[in-house]
Design an enzyme around this catalytic site. Sequence first.
Site, PDB file in Angstrom:
ATOM      1  CB  ALA A  12      -0.843  -0.075   1.218  1.00 34.30           C
ATOM      2  CB  SER A  13       4.661   1.867  -0.085  1.00 33.17           C
ATOM      3  OG  SER A  13       4.887   1.068  -0.913  1.00 33.17           O
ATOM      4  N   GLY A  47      -5.346   8.076   7.267  1.00 31.82           N
ATOM      5  CA  GLY A  47      -6.169   7.082   7.622  1.00 31.82           C
ATOM      6  C   GLY A  47      -5.622   5.484   7.741  1.00 31.82           C
ATOM      7  CG  ASN A  77      -1.731  -3.847  -4.496  1.00 30.58           C
ATOM      8  OD1 ASN A  77      -1.924  -3.936  -5.988  1.00 30.58           O
ATOM      9  ND2 ASN A  77      -0.732  -3.439  -4.140  1.00 30.58           N
ATOM     10  CB  SER A 129      -1.533  -9.118 -14.473  1.00 29.13           C
ATOM     11  OG  SER A 129      -1.024  -8.430 -15.893  1.00 29.13           O
ATOM     12  CE1 TYR A 142       3.715  -8.930 -12.797  1.00 25.60           C
ATOM     13  CE2 TYR A 142       2.359  -9.035 -15.197  1.00 25.60           C
ATOM     14  CZ  TYR A 142       2.392  -8.527 -13.620  1.00 25.60           C
ATOM     15  OH  TYR A 142       1.560  -7.542 -13.014  1.00 25.60           O
ATOM     16  CE  LYS A 146       0.839 -10.030 -10.663  1.00 23.50           C
ATOM     17  NZ  LYS A 146       0.375  -9.644  -9.445  1.00 23.50           N
ATOM     18  CB  ILE A 175      -2.691   0.445 -13.971  1.00 24.72           C
ATOM     19  CG1 ILE A 175      -3.660  -0.740 -14.142  1.00 24.72           C
ATOM     20  CG2 ILE A 175      -3.450   1.442 -13.061  1.00 24.72           C
ATOM     21  CD1 ILE A 175      -4.884  -0.495 -14.710  1.00 24.72           C
TER      22      ILE A 175
HETATM   23  N1  LIG Z   1       0.597  -0.939 -12.996  1.00 19.84           N
HETATM   24  C1  LIG Z   1       0.083  -2.006 -13.818  1.00 19.84           C
HETATM   25  O1  LIG Z   1       0.251  -1.617 -15.011  1.00 19.84           O
HETATM   26  C2  LIG Z   1      -0.212  -3.257 -13.385  1.00 19.84           C
HETATM   27  C3  LIG Z   1      -1.131  -4.140 -14.285  1.00 19.84           C
HETATM   28  C4  LIG Z   1      -1.434  -5.318 -13.614  1.00 19.84           C
HETATM   29  C5  LIG Z   1      -1.305  -5.849 -12.485  1.00 19.84           C
HETATM   30  N2  LIG Z   1      -0.380  -5.030 -11.733  1.00 19.84           N
HETATM   31  C6  LIG Z   1      -0.150  -5.690 -10.500  1.00 19.84           C
HETATM   32  O2  LIG Z   1      -0.617  -4.599  -9.545  1.00 19.84           O
HETATM   33  C7  LIG Z   1      -0.162  -4.733  -8.213  1.00 19.84           C
HETATM   34  C8  LIG Z   1       0.318  -3.373  -7.842  1.00 19.84           C
HETATM   35  O3  LIG Z   1       1.139  -2.906  -8.872  1.00 19.84           O
HETATM   36  P1  LIG Z   1       1.636  -1.278  -8.906  1.00 19.84           P
HETATM   37  O4  LIG Z   1       1.535  -0.939 -10.314  1.00 19.84           O
HETATM   38  O5  LIG Z   1       0.774  -0.565  -8.098  1.00 19.84           O
HETATM   39  O6  LIG Z   1       3.230  -1.245  -8.621  1.00 19.84           O
HETATM   40  P2  LIG Z   1       3.902  -1.024  -7.480  1.00 19.84           P
HETATM   41  O7  LIG Z   1       3.440   0.761  -7.342  1.00 19.84           O
HETATM   42  O8  LIG Z   1       5.417  -1.030  -7.920  1.00 19.84           O
HETATM   43  O9  LIG Z   1       3.712  -1.343  -6.102  1.00 19.84           O
HETATM   44  C9  LIG Z   1       4.266  -2.451  -5.630  1.00 19.84           C
HETATM   45  C10 LIG Z   1       4.036  -2.657  -4.255  1.00 19.84           C
HETATM   46  O10 LIG Z   1       4.531  -4.046  -3.795  1.00 19.84           O
HETATM   47  C11 LIG Z   1       5.171  -4.044  -2.558  1.00 19.84           C
HETATM   48  N3  LIG Z   1       6.330  -4.998  -2.679  1.00 19.84           N
HETATM   49  C12 LIG Z   1       7.358  -5.051  -3.098  1.00 19.84           C
HETATM   50  N4  LIG Z   1       8.299  -5.860  -3.098  1.00 19.84           N
HETATM   51  C13 LIG Z   1       7.545  -6.492  -1.912  1.00 19.84           C
HETATM   52  C14 LIG Z   1       8.086  -7.685  -1.220  1.00 19.84           C
HETATM   53  N5  LIG Z   1       9.358  -8.402  -1.383  1.00 19.84           N
HETATM   54  N6  LIG Z   1       7.348  -7.825   0.024  1.00 19.84           N
HETATM   55  C15 LIG Z   1       6.071  -6.748   0.106  1.00 19.84           C
HETATM   56  N7  LIG Z   1       5.858  -6.015  -0.449  1.00 19.84           N
HETATM   57  C16 LIG Z   1       6.424  -5.750  -1.702  1.00 19.84           C
HETATM   58  C17 LIG Z   1       5.787  -2.293  -2.684  1.00 19.84           C
HETATM   59  O11 LIG Z   1       5.859  -1.711  -1.457  1.00 19.84           O
HETATM   60  P3  LIG Z   1       7.535  -1.501  -0.678  1.00 19.84           P
HETATM   61  O12 LIG Z   1       8.393  -1.298  -1.821  1.00 19.84           O
HETATM   62  O13 LIG Z   1       6.962  -0.184   0.086  1.00 19.84           O
HETATM   63  O14 LIG Z   1       7.678  -2.779   0.271  1.00 19.84           O
HETATM   64  C18 LIG Z   1       4.745  -1.864  -3.451  1.00 19.84           C
HETATM   65  O15 LIG Z   1       3.593  -1.260  -2.469  1.00 19.84           O
HETATM   66  C19 LIG Z   1       1.239  -5.706  -8.534  1.00 19.84           C
HETATM   67  O16 LIG Z   1       0.683  -7.136  -8.155  1.00 19.84           O
HETATM   68  C20 LIG Z   1       1.171  -5.833 -10.111  1.00 19.84           C
HETATM   69  O17 LIG Z   1       1.413  -6.792 -10.377  1.00 19.84           O
HETATM   70  C21 LIG Z   1       0.032  -3.706 -12.047  1.00 19.84           C
END
Ligand SMILES: NC(=O)c1ccc[n+]([C@@H]2O[C@H](COP(=O)([O-])OP(=O)(O)OC[C@H]3O[C@@H](n4cnc5c(N)ncnc54)[C@H](OP(=O)(O)O)[C@@H]3O)[C@@H](O)[C@H]2O)c1
Length: 266
Positions: A12-13, A47, A77, A129, A142, A146, A175
């Site tokens: 959630a960061s 919150g 997530n 995904s 990847y 998924k 996204i």
């Molecule tokens: N963006 C897209 O186009 C897209 C498309 C399809 C699916 N998704 C999926 O959606 C999800 C979120 O993607 P996003 O685009 O929001 O990516 P993001 O901004 O890079 O967020 C990834 C999150 O995963 C956390 N994370 C990374 N390594 C971790 C670990 N070893 N343990 C626990 N937490 C970890 C990070 O938190 P910290 O670094 O703070 O630990 C960060 O909050 C992912 O599962 C991704 O595969 C994204």
Amino acid sequence: MSARGTALVTGASSGIGAAVAAALVARGYKVYGTSRNPEKVNAPVRGVTYLALDLSDEASIEACAAAAGDVDVLINNAGESQSGPFEELPMDAVRRLFQLNVFGAVRLSQLLLPGMRERRRGRVVMVGSMLASFPLAYRSSYVASKAAIKGFALAARREYAPYGVGITTVEPGSIATGISERRTQYVADGSPFRAAYDTMLAALNRNEANGISAEKVAAKVVSAVEAGRPRPLYAVGSNAPVVFALRRVLSRGAAERMVARRHGLR
Ligand SMILES: NC(=O)c1ccc[n+]([C@@H]2O[C@H](COP(=O)([O-])OP(=O)(O)OC[C@H]3O[C@@H](n4cnc5c(N)ncnc54)[C@H](OP(=O)(O)O)[C@@H]3O)[C@@H](O)[C@H]2O)c1
């Protein structure tokens, strides 16, 4: 406990996780969000109480579940986006990806589902995904991770439905979260796949930059959480309704070519 219950959102960061956490706060849930470094989260969501979670560490997963206590809504997530030609993916990177995108989420769910089952209410959402439904070259690890988490969810949901616990997968398309900058890439020096890989990557990054907002994904996640009976699968972004409809009428080969062409590949 808030009237709506307690939610735990992993990762959630930033990006989708932060947007989902904010949307759940707005809906009246008590929300825990996770980060590997909760004290260093750039823009903490108002919150949200941040907990430490590193999904590559079993002890961290257990400590996070214990700290969260009774959780009614779990959003798996957190994830890594990895790419590279199949034969050039180092096995330790593939294992790390599966630990994060699959096994960590499975373990956290195993720890929180018994409480949901006993209380006869709960929701678990896997953030998958669309690439799992529409596989793309040079994203094999990847795509597989998924597809694996979706497989766990699709089968396990039948075990929990009688207990009022809904398990589902939300597949985002492209996204705009900046995930492209955090993508791990493995391409060997002198790789014979270099030109095709670069073509795919340029299209992927372009699609992500032009993608829909994380807030739109969050709205879909919230609708899955609050559905009386969540569907097996939701998709959002990348023209999901049209693309899934096309997939039903096209042959597998034609669907595969459609995805390749969208990424500049043959
Ligand atoms: N963006 C897209 O186009 C897209 C498309 C399809 C699916 N998704 C999926 O959606 C999800 C979120 O993607 P996003 O685009 O929001 O990516 P993001 O901004 O890079 O967020 C990834 C999150 O995963 C956390 N994370 C990374 N390594 C971790 C670990 N070893 N343990 C626990 N937490 C970890 C990070 O938190 P910290 O670094 O703070 O630990 C960060 O909050 C992912 O599962 C991704 O595969 C994204």
